[in-house]
Design a protein around this motif. Structure first.
Motif, mmCIF file in Angstrom:
data_model
loop_
_atom_site.group_PDB
_atom_site.id
_atom_site.type_symbol
_atom_site.label_atom_id
_atom_site.label_comp_id
_atom_site.label_asym_id
_atom_site.label_seq_id
_atom_site.Cartn_x
_atom_site.Cartn_y
_atom_site.Cartn_z
ATOM 1 N N ASP A 151 5.887 -2.993 -10.182
ATOM 2 C CA ASP A 151 6.579 -4.138 -10.797
ATOM 3 C C ASP A 151 7.969 -4.325 -10.192
ATOM 4 O O ASP A 151 8.403 -5.451 -9.934
ATOM 5 C CB ASP A 151 6.710 -3.945 -12.315
ATOM 6 N N CYS A 152 8.659 -3.201 -9.986
ATOM 7 C CA CYS A 152 9.990 -3.267 -9.382
ATOM 8 C C CYS A 152 9.895 -3.856 -7.979
ATOM 9 O O CYS A 152 10.674 -4.738 -7.603
ATOM 10 C CB CYS A 152 10.602 -1.861 -9.351
ATOM 11 N N ILE B 91 13.601 2.730 -6.942
ATOM 12 C CA ILE B 91 12.286 3.339 -6.707
ATOM 13 C C ILE B 91 12.448 4.821 -6.340
ATOM 14 O O ILE B 91 11.711 5.674 -6.833
ATOM 15 C CB ILE B 91 11.500 2.536 -5.638
ATOM 16 N N GLY B 92 13.433 5.128 -5.508
ATOM 17 C CA GLY B 92 13.702 6.530 -5.189
ATOM 18 C C GLY B 92 14.039 7.323 -6.443
ATOM 19 O O GLY B 92 13.525 8.424 -6.654
ATOM 20 N N ALA B 93 14.906 6.743 -7.278
ATOM 21 C CA ALA B 93 15.307 7.418 -8.515
ATOM 22 C C ALA B 93 14.102 7.673 -9.416
ATOM 23 O O ALA B 93 13.934 8.780 -9.953
ATOM 24 C CB ALA B 93 16.348 6.577 -9.239
ATOM 25 N N LEU B 94 13.234 6.681 -9.549
ATOM 26 C CA LEU B 94 12.044 6.841 -10.400
ATOM 27 C C LEU B 94 11.139 7.953 -9.874
ATOM 28 O O LEU B 94 10.611 8.756 -10.645
ATOM 29 C CB LEU B 94 11.264 5.522 -10.491
ATOM 30 N N ILE B 95 10.965 8.006 -8.562
ATOM 31 C CA ILE B 95 10.139 9.068 -7.974
ATOM 32 C C ILE B 95 10.788 10.428 -8.242
ATOM 33 O O ILE B 95 10.100 11.419 -8.504
ATOM 34 C CB ILE B 95 9.927 8.823 -6.456
ATOM 35 N N GLY B 96 12.116 10.454 -8.201
ATOM 36 C CA GLY B 96 12.833 11.699 -8.480
ATOM 37 C C GLY B 96 12.775 12.121 -9.937
ATOM 38 O O GLY B 96 13.188 13.238 -10.274
ATOM 39 N N GLU C 9 0.827 -1.212 0.000
ATOM 40 C CA GLU C 9 0.000 0.000 0.000
ATOM 41 C C GLU C 9 0.864 1.266 0.000
ATOM 42 O O GLU C 9 0.604 2.205 -0.743
ATOM 43 C CB GLU C 9 -0.947 0.006 1.217
ATOM 44 N N TYR C 10 1.887 1.268 0.853
ATOM 45 C CA TYR C 10 2.747 2.457 0.925
ATOM 46 C C TYR C 10 3.526 2.659 -0.377
ATOM 47 O O TYR C 10 3.701 3.795 -0.837
ATOM 48 C CB TYR C 10 3.716 2.358 2.114
ATOM 49 N N ILE C 11 4.009 1.559 -0.941
ATOM 50 C CA ILE C 11 4.741 1.623 -2.206
ATOM 51 C C ILE C 11 3.871 2.237 -3.313
ATOM 52 O O ILE C 11 4.357 2.920 -4.203
ATOM 53 C CB ILE C 11 5.175 0.180 -2.596
ATOM 54 N N SER C 12 2.573 1.972 -3.226
ATOM 55 C CA SER C 12 1.649 2.440 -4.271
ATOM 56 C C SER C 12 1.303 3.923 -4.148
ATOM 57 O O SER C 12 0.608 4.469 -4.998
ATOM 58 C CB SER C 12 0.360 1.612 -4.223
ATOM 59 N N MET C 13 1.760 4.557 -3.083
ATOM 60 C CA MET C 13 1.447 5.979 -2.889
ATOM 61 C C MET C 13 2.390 6.844 -3.714
ATOM 62 O O MET C 13 3.198 7.611 -3.188
ATOM 63 C CB MET C 13 1.514 6.335 -1.399
ATOM 64 N N VAL C 14 2.278 6.697 -5.019
ATOM 65 C CA VAL C 14 3.082 7.453 -5.977
ATOM 66 C C VAL C 14 2.158 7.962 -7.079
ATOM 67 O O VAL C 14 1.007 7.524 -7.191
ATOM 68 C CB VAL C 14 4.187 6.571 -6.599
ATOM 69 N N GLU C 15 2.672 8.876 -7.878
ATOM 70 C CA GLU C 15 1.886 9.391 -9.003
ATOM 71 C C GLU C 15 1.406 8.243 -9.891
ATOM 72 O O GLU C 15 2.116 7.263 -10.070
ATOM 73 C CB GLU C 15 2.766 10.299 -9.868
ATOM 74 N N ASP C 16 0.224 8.422 -10.489
ATOM 75 C CA ASP C 16 -0.347 7.378 -11.347
ATOM 76 C C ASP C 16 0.619 6.906 -12.434
ATOM 77 O O ASP C 16 0.731 5.718 -12.707
ATOM 78 C CB ASP C 16 -1.636 7.880 -12.010
ATOM 79 N N LYS C 17 1.311 7.864 -13.022
ATOM 80 C CA LYS C 17 2.172 7.495 -14.161
ATOM 81 C C LYS C 17 3.372 6.632 -13.736
ATOM 82 O O LYS C 17 3.996 5.979 -14.568
ATOM 83 C CB LYS C 17 2.645 8.743 -14.918
ATOM 84 N N LEU C 18 3.699 6.644 -12.445
ATOM 85 C CA LEU C 18 4.825 5.843 -11.944
ATOM 86 C C LEU C 18 4.381 4.515 -11.350
ATOM 87 O O LEU C 18 5.201 3.622 -11.101
ATOM 88 C CB LEU C 18 5.587 6.624 -10.862
ATOM 89 N N LEU C 19 3.069 4.397 -11.102
ATOM 90 C CA LEU C 19 2.572 3.276 -10.300
ATOM 91 C C LEU C 19 3.005 1.911 -10.833
ATOM 92 O O LEU C 19 3.570 1.094 -10.105
ATOM 93 C CB LEU C 19 1.042 3.356 -10.164
#
Lengths: 322, 322
Positions: free
Chosen positions: B132-133, B180-185, B117-127
């Motif tokens: 998957d990662c 995952i951090g890099a992708l969010i960045g 659930e926490y991992i999924s708390m990202v922008e839709d386009k990154l979800l």
């Protein structure tokens, strides 16, 4: 829409053709194959496929998520069997008995992540909604299992608490199966929520019926030994509603549960249930939750002939082996 | 970018303010709070926050996913401790020891779903990419744990198989934290994959270093008893590379592991390791995987001063308590 049996066959085929790693990873994946091959009615994934077809002829797109829901269900069985120390399930050894406890824990964990992967195999625009529904359901199932464990240590449980527990432990998964299928089929959020309600209340009715069958069913068709719950001191719907019925009989009931496990205990408790009319009140509760399920189903925008197929599924589940 | 300590404090605050259900669900959630409150370096979520800031000043957006990764890490500890029957961790009782095994299993399951659930708390386009990662990493971790368990029953393990096992069990999670951090960045897929490589190889170097410390470290700074792995007959990097070094000494080593657990066994095995120069070859391996990690880091598009912060983190992790 296809028949319930056709959907079940489709699920069986998908499970049989599942391509899980082997080789040196065999020790992790063969227990998963074993657990999934136990058969059963496959009611949960069937419900998902049915809902996807009912709302938009999309059962093909729903196959992987349906498999994810069946995988999730089997993951909970693996871990529940470890917690309950159950050695047999569906006439076969449980995973922790056939392999060992560590295998059941780790293969179970793997199944939960695989389930999440399968659930995610949906169109991008549906991903968040379906994932949230799945994760929210999973949390409810764990909470239900914890309440169930806690109940075993309590002497007095309100019927309303028992209902809340089975709404979580049994209802939420059937609700999510119906809702996720509906969403894949293109249902509106409103219709999808009504389908959740249909699945959830059907699950509650099913569980009470299962409690009833364990004491009042016919062993030749029930598939389990009659009186198992009484011998295991399980806090069933029958037990909690009997405690609420009459304080004098409640005391007698608690005493009866002190009798060593065996025929005398089963007969004594069953007679007390009969005296209190518990068989009838359980049947009434089954009908009550079944009618809540049908009310939700009827309020959807589905056509009457489609509603009829879901009605049959609920009947197959609840009305089984009376 | 902030300092490593500032990121760690941010993670601690987030964990302390975590609003998990209480009341009658206390039995499910209090072991989770207990497990998360054990402290530690919080290297994994720190790596996620650092990567999110390095690529796009997005550590605030990365807090919940970083928490998800720390939650996942702690979930694996709960279940691993049950499987290994470990009673102590970070100077405190493990969850299954403080509560019971069933609690550790069920609270662990809950942590895995909460992590998702926490991992999924990202922008839709990154979800999808992030999910998957995360799921792919989780599967690797289970496979690594299974290989580790299987190794305990084998007499001969190739060093390459050992490396593959720790790439899965230890490397994959650190890799996913960085990616995952890099992708969010907002990193490109290419940069994100290089950050995965950086985290993964750092994890491998860390694990070999940990194996080295367990035999050759200083008990006053290591935090664990020296020789624990030898007494537990653990198949460490030292052990598998010693078996490969020389067939005659391999036999002597196997015999030394038959000595009852205690000082004599530890000293005998340590002397054999010394004879074979295993301490040096382990140090060489640590340097090898560290340099692979730095090579991946250097090939990213990050500026030199940002690379420097990651270099320091790797050093903090690997170079600790020599």
């Amino acid at each position: 829409m296809k028949s319930i049996d056709e959907y079940r066959i489709e699920i069986e085929k998908t499970i049989q053709s599942l391509d899980l790693p082997g080789g040196k990873l065999e020790t992790l994946y063969s227990p998963i194959k074993y657990a999934l091959s136990a058969g059963g009615k496959r009611i949960r994934p069937v419900l998902t496929l049915m809902a996807a077809d009912a709302f938009g002829e999309k059962s093909q797109e729903a196959i992987k998520p349906a498999l994810g829901l069946e995988m999730f269900h089997n993951f909970t069985l693996l871990h529940d069997d470890v917690m309950d120390k159950s050695d047999m399930r569906r006439g076969r050894m449980t995973v922790h008995k056939k392999y060992d406890e560590n295998t059941a824990i780790l293969s179970g964990d793997t199944m939960l992540t695989l389930a999440t992967e399968y659930i995610s195999m949906v169109e991008d625009k549906l991903l968040r909604n379906i994932l949230d529904c799945f994760n929210g359901m999973a949390i409810k199932v764990y909470e239900g299992q914890q309440l169930d464990i806690d109940f075993e240590k309590e002497t007095k449980i309100a019927t309303s608490d028992y209902i809340e527990m089975i709404q979580c432990k049994t209802g939420a998964l059937l609700g999510a199966c119906a809702k996720i299928g509906a969403l894949i089929g293109g249902a509106t959020e409103k219709d999808a929520d009504k389908m959740y309600e249909f699945g959830m209340q059907t699950g509650v009715a099913f569980q009470i019926q299962d409690d009833w069958l364990d004491t009042f069913g016919d062993s030749s068709t029930f598939g389990k030994t009659i009186g198992g719950d009484i011998n295991n001191g399980k806090k069933t719907y029958l037990y909690v509603s009997a405690l609420e019925a009459d304080s004098q009989t409640a005391e007698a009931l608690k005493e009866a549960f002190q009798i060593p496990a065996g025929d005398v205990r089963v007969k004594t408790v069953t007679r007390l249930y009969e005296k209190l009319g518990i068989a009838e009140s359980a049947k009434k509760a089954v009908n009550h939750y079944s009618s809540l399920a049908l009310k939700a189903l009827n309020s959807t925008s589905l056509s009457d002939d489609k509603k009829e197929v879901f009605r049959k599924l609920a009947e197959k589940l609840i009305g089984r082996k009376k």
